[in-house]
Each structure stands twice: as structure tokens, then as C-alpha cells.
Design a protein around this motif. Sequence first.
Motif, PDB file in Angstrom:
ATOM      1  N   MET A  73       0.828  -1.208   0.000  1.00 20.60           N
ATOM      2  CA  MET A  73       0.000   0.000   0.000  1.00 20.60           C
ATOM      3  C   MET A  73       0.861   1.255   0.000  1.00 20.60           C
ATOM      4  SD  MET A  73      -2.756  -1.386   2.821  1.00 20.60           S
ATOM      5  CE  MET A  73      -3.980  -0.119   2.548  1.00 20.60           C
ATOM      6  N   GLY A  76      -0.436   3.831  -2.366  1.00 19.86           N
ATOM      7  CA  GLY A  76      -1.876   3.926  -2.463  1.00 19.86           C
ATOM      8  C   GLY A  76      -2.392   3.060  -3.603  1.00 19.86           C
ATOM      9  N   ARG A  77      -3.669   3.096  -3.818  1.00 10.86           N
ATOM     10  CA  ARG A  77      -4.282   2.281  -4.867  1.00 10.86           C
ATOM     11  C   ARG A  77      -3.948   2.868  -6.235  1.00 10.86           C
ATOM     12  NH1 ARG A  77      -9.269  -1.071  -4.929  1.00 10.86           N
ATOM     13  NH2 ARG A  77      -9.879  -1.331  -7.119  1.00 10.86           N
ATOM     14  N   ARG A  79      -4.230   3.797 -10.193  1.00 11.47           N
ATOM     15  CA  ARG A  79      -5.420   4.133 -10.981  1.00 11.47           C
ATOM     16  C   ARG A  79      -5.851   2.993 -11.893  1.00 11.47           C
ATOM     17  NH1 ARG A  79      -6.770   6.749 -15.909  1.00 11.47           N
ATOM     18  NH2 ARG A  79      -4.586   6.723 -16.561  1.00 11.47           N
ATOM     19  N   ILE A 129      -1.545  -8.315  -2.462  1.00 11.57           N
ATOM     20  CA  ILE A 129      -2.272  -7.223  -3.128  1.00 11.57           C
ATOM     21  C   ILE A 129      -3.768  -7.384  -2.917  1.00 11.57           C
ATOM     22  CG2 ILE A 129      -2.833  -6.212  -5.376  1.00 11.57           C
ATOM     23  CD1 ILE A 129       0.050  -7.013  -6.249  1.00 11.57           C
ATOM     24  N   TYR A 133      -6.150  -4.523  -1.416  1.00  8.66           N
ATOM     25  CA  TYR A 133      -7.076  -3.750  -2.248  1.00  8.66           C
ATOM     26  C   TYR A 133      -8.211  -4.557  -2.868  1.00  8.66           C
ATOM     27  CZ  TYR A 133      -3.694   0.034  -1.932  1.00  8.66           C
ATOM     28  OH  TYR A 133      -2.857   1.018  -1.467  1.00  8.66           O
ATOM     29  N   VAL A 136      -8.672  -4.899  -7.133  1.00  7.25           N
ATOM     30  CA  VAL A 136      -7.839  -4.078  -8.005  1.00  7.25           C
ATOM     31  C   VAL A 136      -7.292  -4.940  -9.149  1.00  7.25           C
ATOM     32  CG1 VAL A 136      -5.709  -4.516  -6.711  1.00  7.25           C
ATOM     33  CG2 VAL A 136      -5.944  -2.401  -8.027  1.00  7.25           C
TER      34      VAL A 136
END
Length: 684
Positions: A73, A76-77, A79, A129, A133, A136
Motif C-alpha cells: 500500500m 496507495g491504490r 489508478r 495485493i 485492495y 484491483v
Amino acid sequence: MAQTDQTGAFLPITKEEMEQRGWDAPDFVYVCGDAYVDHPSFGASIISRVLEAKGYRVAMLCQPDYTSHTDFMRFGRPRLGFLVSAGNIDSMVAHYTAAKRRRSYDYYSPGGKMGRRPDRAVIVYCNRIRQAYGDVPIILGGLEASLRRFAHYDYWDDKVRRSILVDSRADILTYGMGEAILIRLADLLSRGIPIKKIRDVRGTVYLCRRDEAVHFPTVGHWDYNDLKTDRRLYAEAFAEQYRNQDACVGDAIVEYYDDKMLVQNPPMPPLERPMLDWVYSLPYARTYHPVYEKEGGVPAIAEVQFSLTHNRGCFGGCNFCALAFHQGRTVRSRSIESVVEEAKKITELPGFKGYIHDVGGPTANFRGPACEKQLTEGVCKNRKCLAPTPCKNLITDHSEYIELLSRIEQLPRVKRVFIRSGIRFDYLLADKKTGDAFFEKLVRDHVSGQLKVAPEHCSPAVLRKMGKPDIEVFERFRSRYFALSAACGKEQYLVPYLMSSHPASTLADAVELACYLKKWNYSPEQVQDFYPTPGTASTVMFYTGIDPFTMKEVFVPTDYEEKQMQRALLQFKKPENADTVRRALKKCGRGDLIGYGPECLVRPESGAQGQGRGSRGGTRVPAGKKRGADGSRRADDRSLGAKQSRSGTAHTDKAANTAKRSTASVSKKGWAKAKPPKKGTKKR
């Protein structure tokens, strides 16, 4: 050597570096099992630079802390999604030897330290991952993913594992050379197309419902539950997969996993020369990230920092090499101008001393497709280009390679240009027009005292299963090499790559090879044991006992003691191998080779009375010439194709096999040396 003020030349590896670029979030986070080396010999570097050049923001998460999801992380996530690779080589090969012993050195980690990536890295990274998330998008690439894209025999588990796409829970897998594939996927994702809807991109593998329509004609349709238990079916499946790894004629390949269907779309066409030139013109920093400086840097850079890649693909067809399954059997190359421009950049690097270490690739002396037919009709499905003999349609031409080498030599700061990548000697000898000119130039200008060659074995039966030419072809090459060396007034050596315990190699074959080495009075210090790795025909033979191309049974040496005997026979001069060699010779009825005669491989046991002395059984082999000191190969893993490390998402262990050696003093002695010229002979 990386410098601490070069950070801006690299893609961001921390959130702070990302924010300094004014990014609120990256488009892609590239997760890699290797340390960050921004050099075009590293797949992660090429893919990230290609995406950057197409306008995408890429952050590098190299060797993350895999014990929890927290480090995943860091940025961040993203795009558009995560790109995941184990690194330049399969993580299991990076961690374990052919004997399944844990390695003590990692050439792709700072300071060579082990433990910076997990076993089965792709699966571990994807699970972390998902923890971080959820849904994702995750795209797999690199050698570990590419060669494990189907149900595959796993040497370390000794069973057939599921496709890595199934076990990793990723969304899509890219195989082969990934630039064009990733550009297409990135463009679709940026247009808002959900990754679960992307089904028609060549060079990708995806999972879907069993009844979903496929965009291409299909073959296969095997069920994993059958493949994991039926060895004959497994061999048949591999042969069908092998025949469909061509962009011109390949069909989609289907496997079933319970209620899911795995689909491999046909391969993406290889990059043509203009695209390849563009890929290699991108602004690589050409070294490791300065964050690793305090740990001693990344050892893998040593072998490739002053080297050039001029081609991709290989029509050599060695069965123990995964190139056919990854880069493909058709060759493409860069323009001379592109390679020369990169050479100019190398001459400006800190530490450059005037020597280009290599101008090569998977096979150094290939510059184009094997024949014109490959451009429109694809590679032959049931015929190899070189083995057992060269195809009558083979195009043999070294003229462009000669020009390329000559142009690099003319650069102001270049003193010498060497060739360290493998030379396919049967292709060289088949070139009746320019082969002699290249051979003379190779010996005169591009050998740094020793040339590595790959006869691998001498037994006809073993060489056939390896996909190599008969030993007589190598003998012609060897004889000519030393004649040319003598004519140049140079004392130069050949260092042979040799392999023990390959499928079809019996104990008698190992004895035959030992006698062959005895003939030349050469005993390698290290020998490659056959290493069964995913994606090779030889691994299929190892697991099934069947040649997938003929479906005939093959002897496979799997007994530990016999494998030790085969290895010891190839190193018969080592005192510690004497007892094993004697046991091996007795076991196969060759006690005549135990004794004191010039043909004998080993002396009798201490106290034995005349054992082997005067024995007449078997084949006598004449004594060789005086032997030079050894300069042999490391016992590391070439089955993944040391040749593959050169470009795209191709990840190999060539740097891993050689980087540590390159920093040490290397003996320029090996198989044999050329005779010095007679007095009065003018040196060239």
C-alpha cells in the motif's frame, strides 16, 4: 557504480519520490522480486520505461516486504492496476540448485543477500495485493508467469501444479515479450474497459466461464484433473502447446479447471526493427537505484552494464531451453544504427574502460528469421531449423553482424568488442558465403582469451534428445577455431558447457562423454546437472519418460546415486570422485577403464593389485595433448535459458550465473589451446 545524486533518473520507489513528481497516485505499481535496476537487460526496466514513454505513471515496488500487505500500500491504490513479476528468473530457480539445495547468494538482490523475495513470488505478491485492495486489477508478467501459464510439472513439488494464473488469483497474464501487450492492455484500461472484459488481446491468458465464447480458433481442451494424473496426456498437451506458440499460425489453447476455462490467446507478433529500436532508445539510467549503494549494489549489473543486446528470439531449438516457449522461435534484431547509438551511451558511463563485454542476445550470431517462410507461414510445427541437421531453407548470413561489430569497434573510446553470448557453431559452419569471414573476425578480434561453447554432450542419442547437432559438427568447429587462433598467433581456449543426467543419458553415455573428455585431457571443475524447469521439452521428458515430439519412451536418470555417478564421470580427475567413478565403471561393465593405462579414467583403489592394468575390454581412447588449466562453467541453471536475459519481460539467470565471476580473476584457460605460430609467422 550508482551515485546518490541520480535518484531523479529513476522511476519513483517511495511515496515521497512519487509526490515530488506531482503525482497523487500512479497509474501502475510494478511489483518485482528483483532489486530495481534500470537497465534494458532487465524486463521490469523495459516494461516500466515503455509505459512511461506512452504517458503512464509507473511506480516501482521492488522486493517489497511480503510478510504482510502493508508495504503493498506504499503508493496507495493505483489508478489502473498492479503489474506483478517474480523478477529476471523464476523465484524457485533463484533460490534452489538442481539438487534442491538452498542457494547462498542472490545476484539480483542488494549485496547478493538471500531472503529478499519469497518462494513462488508471483503467488505471494498477488495474495498480498488482494489483501490490501481486493478487486484491483492485477496483471502478471515475467518469466515465472510466462513459463507457468499452463498446468505444469513442478520439480520442487514433484507434481503437476495448476496454472499460476489460477493459484495467484490475478486477472490476466502476459506471456512472452511484453511491450506491445502491455501497451494494449494499458490503453484499454485507461479507456475504462474493465479488466474482466478484456478477452481478445494477443499474448494474454485469462480465466472465464467454461461456456464463454473465445475470440480465436481453439485447440487443447484438456482438463487439469486429467493432466495431473495422465503423463502421456501431459506430454501430448505440451507438444500441442509448443506447436501453437507462433503468431502467424498459433491457435488459442484451452484448459479446464473445474467450472472455469483457462484461455491462452495466440502470441503477440514479435516487435519489428523500428519498434525494437524505439524500446532500446528510452532513457534508462543503466545501473541500479542509488538506494542500494550502501549495501554494495546489485551484483547482476556487473555482467550486462557494458553489454549490448542486438536480437531477440532463437531458432536454435535446444530442448532444455525455454526460449521457444517464451521469446519464440523466430528472430528479430535491432538496426545497426540503434545498437551503435547505445554503444556510444555505454562509452560515456562511469567506469567504462574501453571494452564492450558482449554484443549478443539469446544466440549472438542470429540476425533474422531462419527462412522467408517464417514471415508469412510461421515456424514449422514438426521440424527444427538446425537440429539434427540444418534445414535446406535455412538462411545463413553473418554479413550484417560483421558490419555491426565493425561499426562499434570504430567508436572513439572503444578498445575491444567481445562476444560472450552463445555462438551457434552449427549455424556458423552452415554459412558458406560469409561464415569464414565471421569466423576469422571472431577469433581475431572478439575472443578475450577463451570462448564459451555448448557441445553439451557427445553421445548421439543424448544430443538428439537435447536438440543439439552431432558431436562431429562441434569437432569441425573446434579444429577450425584452433587453426585460426594459431594463424593469428594467439593462445586462445574453448570452455565447454557440459550437462549430466539429461533425459536419454545412460551411465554408458556418461562414460562415453568421460572418454571423450579424456581424449582431450580435459576435466571440467563444474558440470551442469540437468535442471527440470517449467516450459521445456526436456522437463516433459524428465517427468513423463516420453519425448513429446515423438511420443516414444525415453530413459530418464532419476536415481540419486546414478545422477551422482554421471556427474562424477564428467569430473573423473577430481580425487574426491575416484570411488564414485570406480563404482560407475564397474556397474556398466567398463572395468577396463580402471587402471594405469593412458585410456583409463581412474586408478585402482589403494592396495588393489593391478586392477584394470592391461585390460583390453571396451573402446580404447588415445591420450590427449597436454592439458591447460580449467576455465569451466558454473553449475547453475541454463535450462531457463541463460540466453533469455536480454530483453522485454524475458527474465533469465545469465547475469546470476556470471556477475559474481566477472568481479573475480577469470583463468583464460580451458578445453585446449592453439599451437603458437612458427617462428617467422607474422602476427595479425
